[in-house]
Write an enzyme that holds these catalytic residues in place. Structure first.
Site, mmCIF file in Angstrom:
data_model
loop_
_atom_site.group_PDB
_atom_site.id
_atom_site.type_symbol
_atom_site.label_atom_id
_atom_site.label_comp_id
_atom_site.label_asym_id
_atom_site.label_seq_id
_atom_site.Cartn_x
_atom_site.Cartn_y
_atom_site.Cartn_z
ATOM 1 N N THR A 72 0.791 -1.230 0.000
ATOM 2 C CA THR A 72 0.000 0.000 0.000
ATOM 3 C C THR A 72 0.830 1.290 0.000
ATOM 4 O O THR A 72 0.638 2.146 -0.879
ATOM 5 C CB THR A 72 -0.934 -0.004 1.224
ATOM 6 O OG1 THR A 72 -1.810 -1.122 1.091
ATOM 7 C CG2 THR A 72 -1.743 1.271 1.319
ATOM 8 N N HIS A 195 -8.096 -9.363 2.317
ATOM 9 C CA HIS A 195 -7.175 -10.076 3.212
ATOM 10 C C HIS A 195 -7.927 -11.119 4.041
ATOM 11 O O HIS A 195 -7.465 -12.235 4.221
ATOM 12 C CB HIS A 195 -6.507 -9.097 4.187
ATOM 13 C CG HIS A 195 -5.414 -8.287 3.583
ATOM 14 N ND1 HIS A 195 -4.269 -8.845 3.064
ATOM 15 C CD2 HIS A 195 -5.277 -6.937 3.431
ATOM 16 C CE1 HIS A 195 -3.478 -7.873 2.615
ATOM 17 N NE2 HIS A 195 -4.060 -6.711 2.819
HETATM 18 ZN ZN ZN Z 1 -3.456 -4.814 2.043
#
Ligand code: ZN
Ligand code: NAG
Ligand code: NAG
Ligand code: NAG
Ligand code: NAG
Ligand code: NAG
Ligand code: NAG
Ligand code: NAG
Ligand code: NAG
Length: 477
Positions: A72, A195
């Site tokens: 990210t 996730h």
């Molecule tokens: Zn992530």
């Protein structure tokens, strides 16, 4: 006499038209949106009518190669700087800088130390230095003081603030008395659920539909505020997501004495800092540990990752094969979906769509590099780009005024670090620039032709008629 008049008027026309074409890039408004972890093919998993609406009335790039590591923070910083991770310095979500003797950790929200961010200058700062104003609704890094400034308007990071509240801020800033020309909007999904569930889970369907509804809400609010046709909306993401499994775990404790190293970053790219004097032991133990783990000494990391020349890259990195998860021991956190793997893997790639006055309509492009967004933004905002690793020429065909075939693909290469990777070097980058160059060349040719004519006229009168025949069509072109 007539030919002289003709050539003079042609040159005049050429000069006038070249000035007309060499206009500065447009001063456009841009809203950059990131839906974290939105993999490129989520668009086809369930109906996503709002995404498809943007594609039909705007542009879509199918494959966007992002940067290694596909996490990210590194990728969000690449989008706003055009630099590879080794060049912008945000090399992971969890880092240790041995020179600063400081740590950076997304997990502990220990990301506010300016020094980590200052190897690059994000576009909001460049935009503001050019006298414009920017507004950011939680884009990573926008609530950090970088080179002594923040965005003109920003929201301190708080994941509990709803998407709708973030949109409200953006609309306020674009419609205020001193409107922003550059906005950033960030949303944590579908990364979090990706996730937890794994991208292959059927339960991801409703998560993606929810994102599509959120985009619908944004479009509706932009239309209501009369911004839909004036703001260039760019929708992208930082990375994709791949399915993991408890059957694909690599447990470091099985191979390494945990007192011999510090694990700076865990999975899927383990960043390993061996303790003093333990380098060889750690490297040897890990090098042949597991068939799905590739271990590199820092200097051996493949050039194509552009992930080597930074103090924050640790002496040893161990990269898991797609879908494999690295843990110190089995009590560590396991995730059903993850990203961070090789950026050549399609499953790591994000989406890219755009709509607005600057963009073509209903246009699909096969591929781009995520580093190319930065020069595109600089062009739209009419600001001078800082040194970067992207190429405006590779993406200018997304813009509505561009006609790709008219642009000569001039490209000079230069070599760095003694490597054999050619690097594109762009002193100037704009479409009008090339028109200018073309017309400039024509002017030079015309002068040359006139000069030859005069030369021939005074020296070899016999050849004059023949030359005039050749020169005439050129002069009238
Ligand atoms: Zn992530
Ligand atoms: C672009 O910026 C330059 C100054 O850097 C300015 O002179 C020019 O007017 C701007 N162009 C537009 C279209 O705003
Ligand atoms: C690095 O910082 C730690 C505390 O975070 C300190 O204990 C250590 O002595 C420092 N190392 C150096 C070389 O300054
Ligand atoms: C974060 O946002 C929520 C929802 O708006 C709010 O209740 C909470 O107080 C905020 N937290 C901080 C630290 O500002
Ligand atoms: C894991 O390693 C095995 C053995 O080398 C190989 O056959 C397999 O393709 C690897 N898995 C992935 C996902 O690369
Ligand atoms: C297992 O790993 C975690 C870090 O992921 C560590 O905190 C913990 O102490 C380890 N447990 C054992 C038994 O080594
Ligand atoms: C977009 O292009 C497709 C075919 O490429 C066509 O069917 C569709 O009608 C076009 N949409 C618009 C809005 O022009
Ligand atoms: C991405 O960048 C590389 C050079 O770094 C270049 O060779 C490649 O053509 C670019 N890809 C696209 C789709 O423009
Ligand atoms: C990326 O851009 C930076 C800044 O211009 C430059 O120093 C670096 O050499 C570039 N990297 C590559 C691989 O071209």
């Amino acid at each position: 006499m007539t030919s002289k008049f003709l050539s003079v008027s042609f040159i005049l026309a050429a000069v006038i038209s070249s000035t007309a074409f060499s206009l500065q890039p447009d001063q456009q408004k841009v809203l950059l949106v990131s839906f974290d972890g939105f993999r490129w093919d989520y668009l086809y998993k369930v109906p996503t009518p709002h995404f498809h609406y943007v594609m039909e009335y705007g542009v879509h790039v199918k494959q966007v190669t992002n940067v290694f590591i596909t996490k990210t923070y590194p990728n969000h910083y690449t989008l706003v700087t055009g630099l590879f991770a080794e060049n912008h310095g945000i090399v992971a979500n969890d880092m240790f800088d041995p020179i600063l003797n400081k740590s950076f950790s997304l997990d502990h929200m220990n990301i506010y130390d300016s020094e980590f961010w200052e190897e690059a200058t994000p576009i909001w700062i460049t935009n503001q230095r050019a006298g414009h104003t920017s507004g950011a609704a939680m884009w990573p890094g926008t609530d950090v003081k970088i080179h002594k400034s923040f965005p003109t308007h920003y929201m301190p990071y708080n994941e509990s603030v709803s998407f709708e509240d973030r949109v409200t801020k953006i609309i306020d800033w674009f419609t205020s008395k001193e409107p922003i020309n550059l906005g950033f909007l960030y949303w944590e999904e579908p990364d979090d659920m990706g996730h937890q569930l794994g991208p292959d889970s059927p339960l991801m369907g409703p998560i993606i539909s929810d994102i599509d509804n959120k985009l619908g809400y944004l479009i509706q609010m932009l239309k209501k505020a009369n911004l839909w046709n004036t703001v260039n909306l760019i929708i992208t993401s930082d990375h994709g997501m791949t399915q993991c499994s408890e059957e694909r775990i690599i447990e470091l404790d099985q191979y390494l004495d945990k007192d011999h190293y510090t694990l700076i970053d865990q999975s899927p790219v383990a960043a390993i800092l061996p303790k003093e004097g333990k380098f060889d032991e750690v490297y040897e133990a890990l090098a042949h540990a597991h068939p799905n783990l590739t271990v590199y000494k820092k200097e051996e990391i493949p050039e194509r990752w552009h992930y080597k020349y930074n103090d924050r890259i640790q002496p040893v990195i161990a990269v898991a094969d797609e879908g494999w998860h690295i843990l110190q021991n089995k009590s560590g956190d396991f995730l059903l979906g993850n990203h961070g793997y090789d950026n050549a893997l399609a499953e790591m790639h994000p989406i890219f769509l755009a709509h607005g006055p600057a963009f073509r309509k209903n246009f699909t492009k096969e591929a781009m590099n995520s580093t190319d967004l930065y020069p595109l933004l600089c062009h739209l905002l009419n600001v001078t780009a800082m040194p970067h690793n992207g190429s405006f020429r590779n993406v200018h065909d997304l813009l509505s005024l561009a006609t790709p075939s008219a642009i000569p693909h001039v490209q000079s290469t230069t070599f760095i670090f003694g490597s054999d990777i050619p690097v594109e070097y762009e002193p100037e980058e704009s479409y009008p620039y090339f028109i200018g160059v073309c017309l400039g060349s024509i002017i030079v040719i015309v002068f040359f032709v006139i000069f030859i004519k005069h030369l021939i006229h005074s020296q070899i009168p016999a050849l004059q008629d023949m030359q005039a025949e050749i020169a005439q069509p050129l002069l009238q072109a």
